[in-house]
Design a protein around this motif. Structure first.
Motif, short mmCIF file in Angstrom:
data_model
loop_
_atom_site.label_atom_id
_atom_site.label_comp_id
_atom_site.label_asym_id
_atom_site.label_seq_id
_atom_site.Cartn_x
_atom_site.Cartn_y
_atom_site.Cartn_z
N LEU A 157 15.45 -1.98 6.00
CA LEU A 157 15.55 -1.17 5.84
C LEU A 157 15.69 -0.99 3.40
N ARG A 158 15.91 -2.04 3.06
CA ARG A 158 15.49 -2.06 1.47
C ARG A 158 14.44 -2.05 1.16
N LEU A 159 13.37 -2.52 1.97
CA LEU A 159 11.80 -2.69 1.17
C LEU A 159 11.72 -1.53 0.88
N GLY B 29 10.47 -0.25 -3.27
CA GLY B 29 9.25 0.61 -3.70
C GLY B 29 9.69 1.74 -4.28
N ARG B 30 10.66 2.61 -4.22
CA ARG B 30 10.93 3.85 -4.71
C ARG B 30 11.54 3.65 -6.22
N SER B 31 12.28 2.05 -6.58
CA SER B 31 12.57 1.61 -7.40
C SER B 31 11.85 1.66 -8.54
N ARG B 32 10.43 0.82 -7.89
CA ARG B 32 9.41 0.30 -8.95
C ARG B 32 8.03 1.10 -8.45
N ASP B 33 7.98 2.36 -8.48
CA ASP B 33 7.21 2.98 -8.37
C ASP B 33 5.84 2.25 -8.23
N ALA C 268 7.16 -1.16 3.86
CA ALA C 268 7.52 0.31 4.08
C ALA C 268 6.48 0.37 2.89
N LEU C 269 5.85 1.89 2.91
CA LEU C 269 4.97 2.07 2.20
C LEU C 269 5.57 3.93 2.50
N ARG C 270 4.39 4.40 0.90
CA ARG C 270 5.17 5.85 0.63
C ARG C 270 4.14 6.54 1.43
N ASN D 102 -7.32 1.02 1.88
CA ASN D 102 -6.24 2.34 0.56
C ASN D 102 -6.85 1.15 -0.53
N PRO D 103 -7.83 1.46 -0.88
CA PRO D 103 -7.59 -0.08 -2.10
C PRO D 103 -7.23 0.11 -3.37
N ARG D 104 -6.23 1.29 -3.85
CA ARG D 104 -5.73 1.41 -4.55
C ARG D 104 -4.54 1.62 -4.16
N LEU D 105 -3.76 1.46 -3.67
CA LEU D 105 -2.33 0.96 -4.03
C LEU D 105 -1.29 0.21 -4.64
N ARG D 106 -0.45 0.51 -5.17
CA ARG D 106 0.66 0.03 -6.18
C ARG D 106 1.44 -1.03 -5.32
N VAL D 107 1.33 -2.48 -4.78
CA VAL D 107 1.65 -3.01 -3.58
C VAL D 107 2.66 -4.50 -4.18
N ALA D 108 3.99 -4.37 -4.22
CA ALA D 108 4.56 -5.39 -4.10
C ALA D 108 4.95 -5.99 -2.64
#
Length: 791
Positions: A110-112, A116-120, A174-176, A200-206
Motif C-alpha cells: 500500500l505504500r508503493l 510513486g505520487r511523491s516522486r512523480d 504499483a502503477l499510475r 511501455n519503455p518510457r515509464l518513470r520507474v523506481a
C-alpha cells in the motif's frame, strides 16, 4: 466508502484457490490502509470456495471489496491476464498489484503508490535484489535458481528496457493507471511486470526493497508448464518488440528513405555474398581437407567484418546511436545468430538434396537477408529508438520503512527492510566548516568545500549551526557497480547517490533534517562547481520555497529606477544582454542567473559569477582581462557553451559515471566564471521591487505583451531547464523539507510565482542578432546612453 467518489488506491489481488488466505490478507490490508479510501479488487480464477470467502468477508466487515470471478473458459493469460483484467476495472488513478498468498507484505504494497505520487513516477516495483531485500520466501534452492535464471535471461533479452529493474520477476508493484497502455499487453503466465515495462519503455520507474515472506497457506502455482510458458512468452515478447521497432523505424524514416536503406543494404549484402563466396572458394583451394561447415563459419567471419564496415559508412551514414564498438558487437551477434540458423539449412541442402556447397551457401544467405536488414535497421541502428528521448541510465531505489503518504507505520506486523545509509558523521578534527555563507531569506550554509558561486554571501561570523552543511567524507558503496544508483531512505529522510566506481566515484549523501547535511566523496569535492550546481543549488531551491521565496532562473537589473526581470532558456544570450545593459545603459546589477523572488514582487540579489560562453565574448570588454585570461577563455567558452552542454547532456544518457566525468572535466578545464565587477565597473544593489518582465528568445524580430499564464509557464520552463543535468531528476522528487514533500514544495513554488506576477507587466522580445540590450530600453522608453563606458 461512497460509491460515487473514486478511491485513492485500487489493490488488485489475483487469486487461485487461496481461500485460506483471504481473511488474514483483508485484515492486514484494512489495518495498513487506515483512513485512506481504498478498494480491494480480487480477480479470481479459483475452483474452490475463494469467491464465497471474499464475499463473506466483504459483507461482514463492509470492506470496500470487489470480486471479478473468471470462469474456466475465460481465464486467458493466466495470472498476468488476471492482473490486466483487474487493472481495466480499477477505479483509482493508482493501482497496486500483489499476490494473495501473503508472500507480499500488504503494509509495504500500500505504500508503493505513495512513493510513486511523491516522486512523480509511473511505476514503483518491490524488489528482492536491492537494499535489504531478499527472496527467502521462495523456499527451496531449486526455486531460487529458477527465479535467478529467469531474471538473468529476461535482462539479457531486454538489456535496455529492463535496465531500471533489478527484479523484473516481481509480482508486487504499483502503477499510475493512466501511464499504462493496457491494449499493448498480451499476458501469458506469471510475469506481468516484465511485460508492462517492456511494452511501455518510457515509464518513470523506481524500486523499493522488500523481503519475500513464506506462504501463509496453500500451494505454489509454479510448475514446469509455467516455465515453458514463460520461455515461449519471452520469445514472443522479443519478436513483438522487434516488430514494433521495425514499424517505427519505417514510419519515422518515411517509405522512400526506408526503401533506399533497404536497397543500399541489399547492395552491401551482395558485396558480402561475393566476399563470403570468395573466402569459401579460397579455403576450398588452400585447405581442401577443411570441413565445409567450418569453412562456412570462417567465411562468415570475414564477410561480417566487411558488411559492418560498409553498413556503417554507406547504409547508415551520419549520427548513429551508441558507440561503434557496441554496434559492432550487436552486428556480429546478429550475424552469428543467423549463422546458427543457417547451418542446419545449409546441411539439409547439401546432405539431403545433394546441392553444390557454393549454391547452397548462396541460397541460405539470400533467405536470411530480409531478417538481417529488419533487425539491423530497428534494433542496431534504431532510427526510431534513437529519435525518442532516452532515459537517464540510473536506478532509483526507495526505502519506505516509514510511509511517504503519512499512513501509520506501526500497523505492519511484518518488518520492512531499510537501506543502510552511508555514514555522515565527521571524524574528530573534521567538524570545522571553514567556509560559511548567508543567503538572505533563503538559508545559511557551512561548508568544507569552498563554493565560489556563493562568494558574495561569505559571512565568517556565522556559527556552525548553519541550515545546510557540506562535508567531505568517503561515501557510497565500497564495490564497483554496473549502474549509478539513487537510493532514498525515509527514516531519517535522506538520499544517497553512488556511481559505478565504488568509493572512487563522485558519490554524495544528503540527510534531509535540521540541519541538512550534504556529504560529498573526495573525488567530487575537488570540483566545487559540480558540488554547488548539481547538488547544493537544487537543495537551495526547495529550502527557499519552504521559507516563502522562490529561486527563479532569471537575471535582474535596475534600469532608470525600474526593477526588471530578464528570463530566457539556458544559453540564449541573457548574460551578454545583462553585460551590455550594465556597460552601455548604466543598469544596476542584482543577478544574472538566479534571483530571489518574493510573492509581493520584491527581489533579492544573487550575484553568482557569470559564465562566459562563446557567444557572450562579444559583450566582454577586451581591457578587463589579461592576455592569458583571454587565451584561456577561448577554450573555456567553447567547452562550456551551448554545444558543450548539449554534448554533456548526450553523455548523461549513456550508462557512464556522468557525475565523475563532469567533475573531472570541470577540474581540468574550469568553467569561465567571472564576477560582474571583475568584467566591468558596476553597482550591485541588494534588493529592488520589480515591475517589468522580459522573456527573450532567438528568432525573427518581434515583440509583444505576454499573458500571466504564458509568463508563468515560460518562467517555470526556463527554471526547469536550468536544472537538467543529472542527477536532478532523481534527486528533486526525493527532497522533503519539514512536512512538505516534493509535490507540496512544487505547489508552493507555483503559488509564489503566481503572486509575484500579479504586479508585473510581462512582455516578450525575439531577435536573431543578440540585440535585446537595444530593444529592452526602447520598450521601456528609456533614453539611450550616447556611448559605452569602455569607449
Amino acid at each position: 466508502m461512497s460509491h460515487t467518489s473514486p478511491p485513492e488506491l485500487t489493490v488488485v489481488v489475483p487469486t487461485r484457490n487461496e481461500s485460506g488466505n483471504i481473511g488474514p490478507l483483508l485484515d492486514r490490508v484494512k489495518a495498513a490502509a487506515g483512513p485512506r479510501r481504498i478498494e480491494v479488487l480480487f480477480v479470481d480464477d479459483s475452483d474452490d470456495d475463494t469467491p464465497e470467502k471474499v464475499l463473506a468477508r466483504s459483507l461482514a466487515e463492509r470492506l470496500p471489496v470487489r470480486l471479478l470471478h473468471r470462469e474456466r473458459g475465460d481465464r486467458t493469460g493466466g495470472l498476468g491476464g488476471a492482473v490486466v483484467a483487474g487493472l481495466r476495472e480499477a477505479r483509482a488513478d493508482w493501482a497496486v498489484v500483489m499476490d494473495g498468498d501473503l508472500q507480499h507484505p500488504p503494509e509495504l504494497a500500500l505504500r508503493l503508490a505513495g512513493v510513486g505520487r511523491s516522486r512523480d513516477l509511473d511505476l514503483v516495483a518491490a524488489s528482492r535484489h536491492v537494499g535489504g531485500g531478499d527472496a527467502g520466501g521462495l523456499g527451496t534452492t531449486t526455486r531460487h535458481a529458477v527465479s535467478g535464471g529467469a531474471t538473468a535471461v529476461a535482462k539479457t533479452m531486454f538489456p535496455r528496457r529492463l535496465a531500471q529493474l533489478s527484479d523484473p520477476m516481481s509480482g508486487m508493484f504499483a502503477l499510475r493507471t493512466a501511464a499504462i497502455d493496457l491494449d499493448r499487453l498480451e499476458p501469458h503466465g506469471f510475469k506481468i511486470l516484465m511485460e508492462i515495462v517492456v511494452r511501455n519503455p518510457r515509464l518513470r520507474v523506481a524500486e523499493v526493497p522488500f523481503s519475500m515472506q513464506p506462504r501463509h497457506t496453500g500451494q505454489s502455482k509454479a510448475s514446469l508448464a509455467e516455465g515453458a510458458r514463460f520461455t515461449g512468452h519471452l520469445a514472443r515478447l522479443r519478436l513483438a518488440v522487434l516488430a514494433r521497432q521495425v514499424a517505427r523505424s519505417a514510419e519515422s524514416a518515411g517509405p522512400r528513405q526506408w526503401l533506399l536503406r533497404a536497397f543500399l543494404f541489399g547492395l552491401v549484402g551482395a558485396s558480402g555474398l561475393l566476399v563470403n563466396t570468395a573466402v569459401l572458394m579460397l579455403l576450398g583451394i588452400q585447405a581442401p581437407r577443411l570441413h565445409y561447415l567450418i569453412a562456412a563459419v570462417l567465411a562468415t567471419e570475414a564477410s561480417t567484418a566487411w558488411l559492418f564496415l560498409l553498413t556503417e559508412r554507406l547504409v547508415f551514414p551520419g549520427a548513429k546511436p551508441g558507440t561503434r564498438r557496441g554496434r559492432a558487437v550487436r552486428f556480429f551477434l546478429l550475424n552469428h545468430i543467423a549463422l546458427l540458423a543457417r547451418l542446419p539449412l545449409l546441411a539439409l541442402l547439401v546432405e539431403a538434396l545433394g546441392m553444390n556447397v557454393v549454391w547452397a551457401n548462396l541460397i541460405t544467405l539470400l533467405l536470411l537477408f530480409a531478417v538481417r536488414f529488419l533487425v539491423a535497421d530497428a534494433a542496431i541502428y534504431g532510427t526510431a529508438a534513437a529519435a525518442a528521448p532516452p532515459r537517464e541510465p540510473m536506478k532509483i531505489v526507495v526505502d519506505v520503512s516509514v510511509p511517504p503518504d503519512g499512513a501509520a507505520a506501526d500497523t505492519a506486523p511484518a518488518p520492512t527492510p531499510r537501506v543502510a545509509a552511508p555514514r555522515t558523521a565527521a571524524r574528530p578534527g573534521q567538524r570545522y566548516l571553514p567556509y560559511r555563507y548567508e543567503i538572505p531569506d533563503v538559508a545559511t550554509v557551512g561548508s568544507q568545500v569552498r563554493l565560489p558561486e556563493l562568494e558574495y554571501f561569505r559571512a565568517q561570523y556565522l556559527g556552525h549551526d548553519t541550515d545546510i552543511q557540506v562535508r567531505i567524507q568517503p561515501t557510497g558503496t565500497a564495490m564497483p557497480r554496473t549502474r549509478a544508483t539513487m537510493t532514498q531512505t525515509t527514516t531519517p529522510p535522506s538520499v544517497a547517490y553512488s556511481e559505478h566506481l565504488g568509493r572512487l566515484g563522485a558519490n554524495f549523501h544528503v540527510q534531509l533534517g535540521e540541519p541538512i547535511v550534504v556529504t560529498v566523496a573526495p573525488p567530487l569535492a575537488h570540483s566545487p562547481h559540480v558540488v554547488y550546481t548539481n547538488i547544493l543549488e537544487a537543495l537551495l531551491r526547495f529550502v527557499a520555497v519552504s521559507r516563502g521565496v522562490m529561486l527563479l532562473h532569471s537575471a535582474c537589473l535596475e534600469l532608470d529606477g525600474l526593477g526588471m526581470l530578464i528570463s530566457a532558456e539556458t544559453d540564449t544570450g541573457k548574460t551578454g544582454t545583462v553585460l551590455r545593459l550594465v556597460r552601455e545603459r548604466g543598469a544596476r546589477f542584482l543577478s544574472d542567473d538566479m534571483t530571489i523572488l518574493h510573492p509581493d514582487g520584491r527581489v533579492g540579489c544573487f550575484p553568482k559569477p557569470l559564465t562566459i560562453s562563446h557567444h557572450t565574448l562579444r559583450a566582454v570588454g577586451s581591457d578587463e582581462l589579461s592576455r592569458r585570461e583571454w587565451r584561456r577563455l577561448q577554450l573555456q567558452s567553447r567547452l562550456h557553451s551551448k554545444e558543450g552542454r548539449q554534448f554533456a547532456m548526450l553523455l548523461s544518457r549513456l550508462n557512464i559515471p556522468i557525475m565523475g566525468v563532469n567533475a573531472l572535466t570541470q577540474r581540468l578545464v574550469p568553467p569561465p566564471k567571472y564576477t560582474v565587477d571583475r568584467l566591468l565597473p558596476c553597482t550591485i544593489v541588494p534588493s529592488t521591487v520589480v515591475s517589468e518582465l522580459f522573456l527573450i528568445s532567438r528568432g525573427a524580430h518581434g515583440a509583444g505583451e505576454l499573458s500571466r499564464a504564458d509568463a508563468m509557464r515560460n518562467l517555470l520552463a526556463n527554471t526547469e531547464d536550468a536544472y537538467q543535468f543529472p542527477p536532478f531528476r532523481q534527486l528533486a522528487p526525493s527532497v522533503v523539507i519539514g512536512a512538505d514533500d516534493h509535490l507540496a514544495l512544487r505547489r508552493k513554488e507555483h503559488a509564489i510565482l503566481a503572486s509575484a506576477l500579479d504586479g508585473l507587466r510581462c512582455r516578450w522580445i525575439s531577435t536573431p542578432d543578440f540585440t535585446w540590450a537595444d530593444e529592452i530600453p526602447r520598450a521601456l522608453g528609456a533614453p539611450a546612453v550616447a556611448a559605452a563606458r569602455a569607449g
